[in-house]
Design an enzyme around this catalytic site. Structure first.
Site, PDB file in Angstrom:
ATOM      1  N   HIS A 195     -37.355  18.835  -6.733  1.00  0.00           N
ATOM      2  CA  HIS A 195     -37.698  18.684  -5.316  1.00  0.00           C
ATOM      3  C   HIS A 195     -39.217  18.603  -5.142  1.00  0.00           C
ATOM      4  O   HIS A 195     -39.709  17.781  -4.383  1.00  0.00           O
ATOM      5  CB  HIS A 195     -37.196  19.883  -4.502  1.00  0.00           C
ATOM      6  CG  HIS A 195     -35.699  20.021  -4.414  1.00  0.00           C
ATOM      7  ND1 HIS A 195     -35.039  21.182  -4.747  1.00  0.00           N
ATOM      8  CD2 HIS A 195     -34.732  19.155  -4.010  1.00  0.00           C
ATOM      9  CE1 HIS A 195     -33.737  21.021  -4.534  1.00  0.00           C
ATOM     10  NE2 HIS A 195     -33.516  19.805  -4.113  1.00  0.00           N
ATOM     11  N   LYS A 227     -21.338  23.874   3.535  1.00  0.00           N
ATOM     12  CA  LYS A 227     -21.708  24.121   2.140  1.00  0.00           C
ATOM     13  C   LYS A 227     -21.979  25.610   1.969  1.00  0.00           C
ATOM     14  O   LYS A 227     -22.839  26.179   2.661  1.00  0.00           O
ATOM     15  CB  LYS A 227     -22.992  23.355   1.789  1.00  0.00           C
ATOM     16  CG  LYS A 227     -22.721  22.015   1.150  1.00  0.00           C
ATOM     17  CD  LYS A 227     -23.991  21.545   0.455  1.00  0.00           C
ATOM     18  CE  LYS A 227     -23.853  20.123  -0.029  1.00  0.00           C
ATOM     19  NZ  LYS A 227     -25.135  19.626  -0.554  1.00  0.00           N
ATOM     20  N   ARG A 254     -31.560  10.620  -8.693  1.00  0.00           N
ATOM     21  CA  ARG A 254     -31.695  11.022 -10.091  1.00  0.00           C
ATOM     22  C   ARG A 254     -30.973  10.076 -11.027  1.00  0.00           C
ATOM     23  O   ARG A 254     -31.455   9.718 -12.067  1.00  0.00           O
ATOM     24  CB  ARG A 254     -31.139  12.435 -10.289  1.00  0.00           C
ATOM     25  CG  ARG A 254     -32.035  13.483  -9.749  1.00  0.00           C
ATOM     26  CD  ARG A 254     -31.305  14.749  -9.506  1.00  0.00           C
ATOM     27  NE  ARG A 254     -30.379  14.608  -8.393  1.00  0.00           N
ATOM     28  CZ  ARG A 254     -29.716  15.604  -7.839  1.00  0.00           C
ATOM     29  NH1 ARG A 254     -29.846  16.812  -8.314  1.00  0.00           N
ATOM     30  NH2 ARG A 254     -28.924  15.398  -6.812  1.00  0.00           N
ATOM     31  N   SER A 314     -29.990  21.870  -8.069  1.00  0.00           N
ATOM     32  CA  SER A 314     -29.879  23.273  -7.659  1.00  0.00           C
ATOM     33  C   SER A 314     -28.591  23.863  -8.208  1.00  0.00           C
ATOM     34  O   SER A 314     -28.553  25.025  -8.621  1.00  0.00           O
ATOM     35  CB  SER A 314     -29.890  23.392  -6.131  1.00  0.00           C
ATOM     36  OG  SER A 314     -31.093  22.878  -5.624  1.00  0.00           O
TER      37      SER A 314
HETATM   38  P1  ADP Z   1     -28.381  18.026  -0.457  1.00  0.00           P
HETATM   39  O1  ADP Z   1     -27.535  19.231  -0.231  1.00  0.00           O
HETATM   40  O2  ADP Z   1     -28.779  17.291   0.766  1.00  0.00           O
HETATM   41  O3  ADP Z   1     -27.955  17.126  -1.580  1.00  0.00           O
HETATM   42  P2  ADP Z   1     -30.410  19.063  -2.205  1.00  0.00           P
HETATM   43  O4  ADP Z   1     -31.262  20.215  -1.874  1.00  0.00           O
HETATM   44  O5  ADP Z   1     -29.437  19.223  -3.309  1.00  0.00           O
HETATM   45  O6  ADP Z   1     -29.741  18.674  -0.868  1.00  0.00           O
HETATM   46  O7  ADP Z   1     -31.313  17.805  -2.489  1.00  0.00           O
HETATM   47  C1  ADP Z   1     -32.155  17.257  -1.494  1.00  0.00           C
HETATM   48  C2  ADP Z   1     -32.619  15.899  -1.946  1.00  0.00           C
HETATM   49  O8  ADP Z   1     -33.376  16.032  -3.125  1.00  0.00           O
HETATM   50  C3  ADP Z   1     -31.500  14.929  -2.277  1.00  0.00           C
HETATM   51  O9  ADP Z   1     -31.925  13.640  -1.922  1.00  0.00           O
HETATM   52  C4  ADP Z   1     -31.369  15.042  -3.768  1.00  0.00           C
HETATM   53  O10 ADP Z   1     -30.854  13.861  -4.327  1.00  0.00           O
HETATM   54  C5  ADP Z   1     -32.811  15.242  -4.145  1.00  0.00           C
HETATM   55  N1  ADP Z   1     -32.967  15.948  -5.425  1.00  0.00           N
HETATM   56  C6  ADP Z   1     -32.406  17.101  -5.813  1.00  0.00           C
HETATM   57  N2  ADP Z   1     -32.774  17.428  -7.074  1.00  0.00           N
HETATM   58  C7  ADP Z   1     -33.600  16.429  -7.485  1.00  0.00           C
HETATM   59  C8  ADP Z   1     -34.290  16.151  -8.698  1.00  0.00           C
HETATM   60  N3  ADP Z   1     -34.194  16.941  -9.752  1.00  0.00           N
HETATM   61  N4  ADP Z   1     -35.024  15.028  -8.757  1.00  0.00           N
HETATM   62  C9  ADP Z   1     -35.088  14.206  -7.685  1.00  0.00           C
HETATM   63  N5  ADP Z   1     -34.455  14.396  -6.542  1.00  0.00           N
HETATM   64  C10 ADP Z   1     -33.717  15.491  -6.427  1.00  0.00           C
END
Ligand code: ADP
Length: 159
Positions: A17, A41, A90, A128
């Protein structure tokens, strides 16, 4: 003022992130990191904890703002006068859902574009969900998340 919203659950924030936030900052004057109050969620960390982790990790970075939102993302973006939504991509596995969301958001609000950013290769396998799984099993996640998150995970799963 070019402003973007980077929405997510951030449960918890990872170095992936942070990489996306850094990239977005180079493209926009202000990036609003928006933590979703997602009821459907089941989150490991409370909204307050997730906001605090972000505050401790990026709170001092110029032109990055941390916010929370519920309801429709495009409505939040419009209210914040943001012209773009940032999402991280990703792998191909992210694509289908993200593509659908982006097109739906455009239908709801044509004035907000979705921009996809790819993280540094070493973060492409980070999520996450996987961090929580490793930490739950007692693995060391300190090289994948900010120190405040690493400590909180150890505390959460201690004993
Ligand atoms: P959500 O619940 O909306 O998927 P996340 O917190 O899991 O929220 O992720 C928020 C955003 O960050 C999403 O667009 C996700 O694809 C992106 N994201 C999460 N982890 C990574 C990573 N390791 N590299 C790039 N983007 C990421």
């Amino acid at each position: 003022m070019r402003r973007a919203v980077y929405p997510g659950s951030f449960d918890p924030v990872t170095n992936g992130h942070l990489d996306v936030i850094e990239r977005a900052r180079k493209l926009f004057d202000e990036v609003i990191v928006a933590v979703a109050q997602n009821d459907e969620k089941e989150a490991l960390f409370s909204l307050e904890e997730r906001l605090q982790f972000l505050q401790d990790s990026i709170g001092k970075i110029d032109m990055v703002r941390i916010a929370q939102f519920d309801g429709l993302l495009v409505e939040f973006a419009t209210a914040q006068k943001a012209s773009a939504v940032i999402r991280g991509l990703r792998a191909v596995s992210d694509f289908e859902f993200e593509f659908q969301m982006a097109l739906m958001n455009r239908k709801l609000e044509a004035g907000v574009e979705t921009i996809f950013l790819m993280p540094k290769e070493e973060y492409t396998y980070l999520s996450s969900r996987i961090i929580k799984e490793i930490a739950r099993l007692g693995g060391d996640v300190s090289s994948f998340v900010p120190p405040v998150v690493s400590k909180a995970l150890v505390r959460k799963f201690a004993g």
